[in-house]
Design an enzyme around this catalytic site. Structure first.
Site: not given
Length: 884
Positions: A488, A763
């Site tokens: 990502e 996260e």
């Protein structure tokens, strides 16, 4: 002179000498002595220091600009402001004759204080203009003549040239399609990595400028460059990653301007005379790593005298030069280094090294073996519950660097054109025991100046600050990325906006965000919608992949954050059209002033309630959130219109904002103040963005506290609610609850990951569950800065450092005592200089020291030892000591 003021309960000691001010820290376009500025009228900034403890504020200034004679190197007077009656020290614009491409200039400043005393001239600062038009580029775009691909060997390009005069100055201007790394006479050009950086390449392509005089010599010289796929054509993103997003072919554009001591000039340019081949780097890609086969190395390929007769001719490419821009942000550089803290043999028998810190960069390794031996370095953030090397959360990213030995000599390797996020590495291919001395972890991030510091008497909060800072370091690699380890590493807009305030305390992100915001505007859709990520590599054809509330609002929130932190009005001017377009986009989506359409991420990754407690829920209506952010962006646009003196817009957005808030109350709030989504996030956003009538706000704050108590003083917020949670509590008199939330150490909380061994921000609140198992691997980064937005509250409330005006021209110092803390200290380098706030409690009394920079004013609120009452002092720059 020292003045002491004492009462029965209060003591103030301050230094108020009358020393002369001196202008220091001169910056041109917020850079120190830059060598490539493309602002046609650069702006000048300086700070004031005193030859003593305190001085009067600036009352006037004079800036003088000189051109630097190319032959003699001496200054020639060009322009002066004359004496200007102003206290301004930031962003004074040049107003003289047209500045020329590639020419060097200097400037200096002197000031007058409010008593009329004139300072000496400052030491001069230098700057050089960049290449201001496409016509200034004599170089040609070139690339390898043979096909090259993402998964193929890295191209090498080179040329030789002769220099037969004494050099006065030499500047190299370089850019590329793909990554580049340059060498002159066998030595690396500059100390930057991942150049030319990531922008919306088809609209804005940065070039870098380097002072290369020290790398050149009289006689034969050579320059060589390697080109990597980089962001230009590596497959990007986890959802249908497409290689060659910006283009298929790598390309180089290079121009070296050499000025001899006799005033004559010589240009070295990329053109059809260059040669191309490949070498040891057989593969290099962002997610998967690199393969370096030293058996195929071209020894001396970037040095004079290298025989390149078997190399191929390059191919000249017909490419645009109209999108070239000078680099304004700090480059990515190498920073901290780490040695192994532990060498592990896992239950599976793997050789694993623990560096003790989750970092972003790579590992430098020294090895010795036999010809053809293959050494593989794999990377991971965590070990699993059994202690084995865990890479499932990397998804498709291989994150492996492979080194193939040329012989049995000792060799040292570093990867190129890639990077990894890791704490642990797995080593294969080395026989025998691993030697810790052979491995060094190297941190890589944009070279932003560290501006903030925070520490207190609670070690867990100190570790939280550490984790926040390392989350920022690891994810600020030219763009603000969402994660550095998996497939990502993209510029997610929502993540950036929620963290921007904290980011501006930790580091000077003025240029970093200013550059990225230009790409926000460049990639904004014609409709005004904002892509989910910037630069936008999700778009396919004409499809718009964006428009989510809290993500698209990056277009208003981050410009306002930059203006607030640095006082730079030009950021608002540059982004104003983009800001208006975003709000207009929302306005077109509304029905009766309600934003109840579109797809939204909502309060992303909020605490998922498994067993509902007392009828409460943590799920917040996405359209309720959208309405709040619609109001917030409109408020920012209204504030910006006032600052930019756009009267018609100011009137329009004042009326629009009131309609938005009225619609919110009508749709989502009962007459007694109950919000339809009875969640922490709903109350936090309603309070933070002033969505409620004044009569209902305190009541809403009480409902927020009640909700928090129902969850046993745990938060339930996600990406959009968390940044404002403690702030909203403090504003409405519940700092004690904010402290209790902050110091909660069981799941979900900020301190739970720390007790689980985290060295960066996770996260997800439960990236590692209480039983040691992991959250779903499809989305579980252990280096993801969004929840680190709490750092803003820690600076503003625990240390008490707040901006009273944009850029900290006025400062507020107001620490909140609580949480059982016995001391805290914070420091911040604002545009005017260093701010410091320190307090401690001993024997039931509070001792507090404050430093305020010159040419500012401050309101200092001194609390009692219980934090119940405050006494206010209005001061100018200086050092102050309080006892109460």
């Amino acid at each position: 002179m020292r003045i002491t003021l004492a009462t029965a309960c209060f003591l103030l000691v301050c230094n108020i000498g009358t020393a002369q001010v001196i202008a220091t820290n001169l910056l041109t376009e917020d850079q120190k002595n830059p060598i490539s500025i493309d602002a046609r009228n650069p702006r000048f900034s300086w700070q004031l220091a005193a030859n003593g403890s305190k001085a009067n504020n600036q009352a006037a200034y004079e800036v003088q600009v000189d051109a630097i004679d190319a032959e003699s190197g001496k200054p020639v007077s060009l322009w002066s402001t004359g004496k200007v009656l102003s206290g301004q020290t930031l962003y004074v614009p040049y107003g003289g004759k047209t500045l020329k491409s590639g020419h060097s200039y200097s400037w200096k400043v002197r000031t007058w204080d409010i008593s009329g005393k004139q300072s000496a001239w400052s030491e001069p600062a230098l700057w050089t203009m960049g290449l201001l038009s496409p016509a200034d580029w004599q170089a040609k775009w070139i690339g390898p003549s043979t096909p090259d691909a993402v998964n193929g060997p890295v191209p090498l390009l080179r040329t030789g040239f002769l220099l037969n005069k004494q050099i006065s100055k030499a500047t190299a201007y370089i850019t590329s399609h793909g990554f580049y790394e340059a060498q002159i006479n066998g030595k690396k050009v500059g100390d930057a990595y991942l150049t030319p950086g990531w922008t919306s390449y088809n609209k804005r392509l940065q070039y870098q400028a380097y002072d290369v005089k020290g790398l050149l010599k009289s006689g034969d010289n050579a320059i060589g460059l390697s080109l990597g796929s980089g962001w230009y054509r590596s497959p990007l993103g986890p959802y249908n990653p497409r290689p060659d997003f910006y283009g298929k072919n790598l390309a180089l554009l290079l121009q070296i301007k050499i000025v001899y001591t006799d005033g004559t000039e010589k240009l070295i340019v990329s053109d059809e005379s260059w040669k191309s081949s490949t070498g040891a780097l057989r593969f290099a890609e962002i997610y998967d790593g690199c393969i370096l086969d030293t058996r195929l190395a071209r020894q001396g390929w970037s040095e004079a005298g290298f025989n390149d007769r078997d190399w191929q001719d390059v191919k000249v490419q017909s490419l645009d030069k109209n999108n070239l821009v000078a680099t304004i942000n700090e480059p990515v550089r190498q920073h901290e280094t780490f040695k192994p803290v532990k060498i592990i043999t896992t239950p599976r028998g793997e050789k694993v090294i623990d560096f003790g810190q989750n970092l972003v960069g790579w590992v430098k390794v020294t090895v010795q073996g036999h010809t053809g031996d293959s050494i593989m370095i794999s990377h991971a953030e965590v070990l699993d519950k059994a202690g084995n090397f865990y890479t499932e959360n990397l998804r498709a990213a291989k994150a492996q660097n492979i080194y193939i030995l040329k012989d049995n000599s000792k060799q040292t390797f570093e990867p190129q054109f890639t990077w990894q996020g890791f704490r642990y590495i797995k080593v294969t291919g080395i026989k025998g025991e691993l030697n810790p001395a052979d491995f060094t972890g190297i941190a890589l991030y944009s070279d932003m100046k560290v501006t903030g510091s925070f520490a207190c008497s609670n070690p867990l909060l100190n570790q939280l600050q550490h984790n926040i800072q390392w989350g920022q370091r690891g994810n600020f690699l030219d763009v603000p990325t969402d994660c550095p380890q998996r497939d990502e590493r993209l510029g997610w807009t929502g993540d950036a906006q929620v963290f921007s305030r904290t980011a501006s305390y930790n580091m000077n992100v003025h240029n970093f965000f200013s550059k990225w915001l230009k790409d926000v505007a460049a990639d904004q859709y014609p409709s005004g919608s904002i892509p989910y990520i910037i630069p936008d590599v999700f778009t396919n054809g004409n499809n718009e992949v964006g428009g989510s509330t809290g993500w698209g609002d990056v277009s208003t929130i981050v410009p306002w954050t930059v203006y607030s932190a640095y006082g730079d009005k030009q950021v608002l001017e540059n982004q104003y059209t983009s800001m208006k377009a975003w709000v207009k986009y929302i306005e077109k989506q509304t029905k009766n002033d309600l934003w109840v359409t579109g797809n939204h991420f909502g309060d992303w990754l909020f605490y998922s309630v498994n067993n509902d407690r007392d009828g409460t829920s943590a799920i917040t209506n996405k359209y309720l959130i959208a309405q709040c952010f619609y109001a917030h962006s409109t408020q920012i646009l209204l504030n910006s219109a006032k600052i930019l003196n756009k009267k018609a817009d100011e009137q329009y957005y004042t009326q629009l904002l009131q309609r938005i808030k009225n619609a919110f109350v009508k749709e989502y709030v009962t007459p007694n103040g109950l919000i339809s989504s009875d969640t922490q996030t709903a109350y936090v956003l309603a309070l933070e963005f002033d969505m409620l009538p004044v009569s209902l706000r305190q009541q809403a704050a009480e409902r927020l506290v009640k909700n928090i108590k129902q969850y046993d003083y745990h938060l339930t917020t996600g990406f959009l609610g968390t940044p404002y949670l403690c702030d909203a509590l403090s504003k409405f008199g519940h700092a004690d609850v904010a402290y209790r939330l902050l110091l909660q150490d069981t799941y979900p909380s900020w301190l739970y990951p720390i007790k689980a061994g985290a060295t960066t921000i996770w996260e997800r609140w439960d990236g590692i569950r209480t039983d040691g198992s992991f959250e779903e691997s499809s989305m579980n980064s252990y280096n993801h800065y969004a929840y680190g937005a709490i750092g803003d509250w820690m600076y503003q409330n625990i240390a008490g450092i707040q901006a009273g005006e944009a850029g900290y021209k006025k400062i507020i110092i107001k620490p909140a005592i609580g949480g059982g803390l016995t001391w805290a200290e914070g420091g911040y380098d604002c545009p005017y200089g260093h701010i410091s706030s320190k307090w401690k409690i001993e024997g039931g009394k509070l001792d507090m020291s404050v430093t305020i920079p010159q040419n500012t004013t401050a309101d200092i609120f001194v609390p009692d030892a219980l934090g119940k009452t405050y006494q206010k002092f209005s001061v100018k720059g200086g050092d102050y000591h309080f006892q109460r």
